[in-house]
Design a protein around this motif. Structure first.
Motif, PDB file in Angstrom:
ATOM      1  N   VAL A 183       0.877  -1.171   0.000  1.00 26.73           N
ATOM      2  CA  VAL A 183       0.000   0.000   0.000  1.00 26.73           C
ATOM      3  C   VAL A 183       0.910   1.216   0.000  1.00 26.73           C
ATOM      4  N   GLY A 184       0.685   2.123  -0.940  1.00 27.64           N
ATOM      5  CA  GLY A 184       1.547   3.299  -1.027  1.00 27.64           C
ATOM      6  C   GLY A 184       0.732   4.575  -1.115  1.00 27.64           C
ATOM      7  N   VAL A 185       1.309   5.644  -0.603  1.00 29.23           N
ATOM      8  CA  VAL A 185       0.711   6.980  -0.765  1.00 29.23           C
ATOM      9  C   VAL A 185       1.779   7.875  -1.357  1.00 29.23           C
ATOM     10  N   LEU A 190      -2.447  10.335  -3.547  1.00 32.35           N
ATOM     11  CA  LEU A 190      -2.910   9.175  -4.309  1.00 32.35           C
ATOM     12  C   LEU A 190      -2.627   7.921  -3.510  1.00 32.35           C
ATOM     13  N   LEU A 191      -3.582   7.010  -3.475  1.00 32.87           N
ATOM     14  CA  LEU A 191      -3.419   5.742  -2.780  1.00 32.87           C
ATOM     15  C   LEU A 191      -3.201   4.643  -3.813  1.00 32.87           C
ATOM     16  N   PHE A 223      -5.153   2.487  -8.304  1.00 32.03           N
ATOM     17  CA  PHE A 223      -4.959   3.830  -7.735  1.00 32.03           C
ATOM     18  C   PHE A 223      -6.303   4.515  -7.477  1.00 32.03           C
ATOM     19  N   ARG A 224      -6.360   5.304  -6.411  1.00 29.92           N
ATOM     20  CA  ARG A 224      -7.489   6.225  -6.202  1.00 29.92           C
ATOM     21  C   ARG A 224      -6.966   7.493  -5.532  1.00 29.92           C
ATOM     22  N   LEU A 234      -8.840   1.959   3.746  1.00 27.95           N
ATOM     23  CA  LEU A 234      -9.611   3.065   4.340  1.00 27.95           C
ATOM     24  C   LEU A 234      -8.842   3.697   5.497  1.00 27.95           C
ATOM     25  N   ALA A 235      -8.174   2.879   6.293  1.00 23.51           N
ATOM     26  CA  ALA A 235      -7.424   3.406   7.434  1.00 23.51           C
ATOM     27  C   ALA A 235      -6.250   4.259   6.964  1.00 23.51           C
ATOM     28  N   VAL A 236      -5.566   3.820   5.902  1.00 21.50           N
ATOM     29  CA  VAL A 236      -4.444   4.613   5.376  1.00 21.50           C
ATOM     30  C   VAL A 236      -4.963   5.932   4.800  1.00 21.50           C
TER      31      VAL A 236
END
Ligand code: ADP
Ligand code: MG
Length: 235
Positions: free
Chosen positions: A121-123, A132-133, A150-151, A192-194
């Protein structure tokens, strides 16, 4: 907790948080990790490993080192006190040889997690669109095949639902052959938590949970890296 960690790093003029700090922030956001504790001697590492339990994992703690295993800074599956002491010395020697001049704070001690499918999981931040997630499977799936979703942050529960299902390697998550199927619901909760964490803490510029182990009944982040945005100029 998270604000204190950010303030502490800023005081020291650091943008890269240590794995210990990044995992504390994740725990604060309700994300399970193999939380890590700093040891500054082989004795202390052995004592902490004894408290956490075996097998243990040791990793170099340095604000100058981004890829810990590339410089010999990770020792997995340590089964007893003697192995922990030896690994402590080995890590310091390898890192000093690979990265001369790197400042080393010590070694992080943590529990060795049971193997499972590894996800990432990256931001990151796009100058135009904002945070961007990213979600994908670990290793070659991300690096070679670029099989990721990506979202924009903040994401909705519907986004999370789609993100874990739209990657091509989804069958691997669902338990292809002898693989343990991953809980897709737990992965959605993780995304969702990230998203919530980054929304609440815009000073987090970049975040990498690489890897997260995806089990039948939950997730566990075994490595975490976070960069803060440059400090706001003091007035
Ligand atoms: P790097 O800075 O090189 O990314 P990592 O902390 O990700 O270092 O460690 C390298 C690899 O070791 C991970 O990709 C994972 O497969 C494994 N690993 C790291 N920590 C643990 C742990 N606590 N339990 C089990 N495996 C781990
Ligand atoms: Mg990693």
């Amino acid at each position: 907790m998270t604000s204190e960690i950010v303030a502490h790093a800023r005081e020291q003029g650091r943008n890269l948080l240590t794995e210990i700090e990044a995992k504390a922030i994740l725990e604060d956001a309700g994300i399970p990790t193999t939380s890590a504790r700093l040891a500054t001697s082989p004795d202390e590492a052995a004592r902490i490993a004894g408290e956490i339990g075996y097998p243990a994992v040791l990793k170099v703690v340095s604000a100058d080192i981004v890829h810990k295993s590339d410089s010999g800074g990770v020792a997995l599956g340590l089964s007893d006190e003697a192995a922990v002491r030896a690994a402590y010395e080995q890590i310091l020697a390898s890192v000093a040889a690979a990265e001369p001049g790197a400042r080393i704070d010590g070694v992080a001690v943590q529990a060795m997690a049971r193997p499972a499918t590894e996800v990432i999981v990256g931001v990151s931040r796009d100058p135009q669109y904002g945070p961007l997630l990213m979600f994908g499977l670990g290793g070659v799936y991300v690096e070679v095949l670029k099989d990721v979703s990506f979202r924009l942050i903040p994401i909705t529960p519907r986004d999370a639902h789609q993100m874990v299902r739209e990657i091509k390697s989804r069958p691997l998550l669902e338990g292809y052959r002898s693989r343990e199927p991953a809980s897709l619901e737990a992965l959605e909760q993780l995304l969702l938590a990230v998203s919530n964490l980054v929304e609440a803490h815009p000073e987090i510029e970049q975040l990498d949970l690489n890897p997260v182990l995806a089990y039948r009944d939950g997730v566990l982040a075994v490595d975490a890296r976070a960069y803060l945005s440059p400090s706001p100029p003091s007035l």
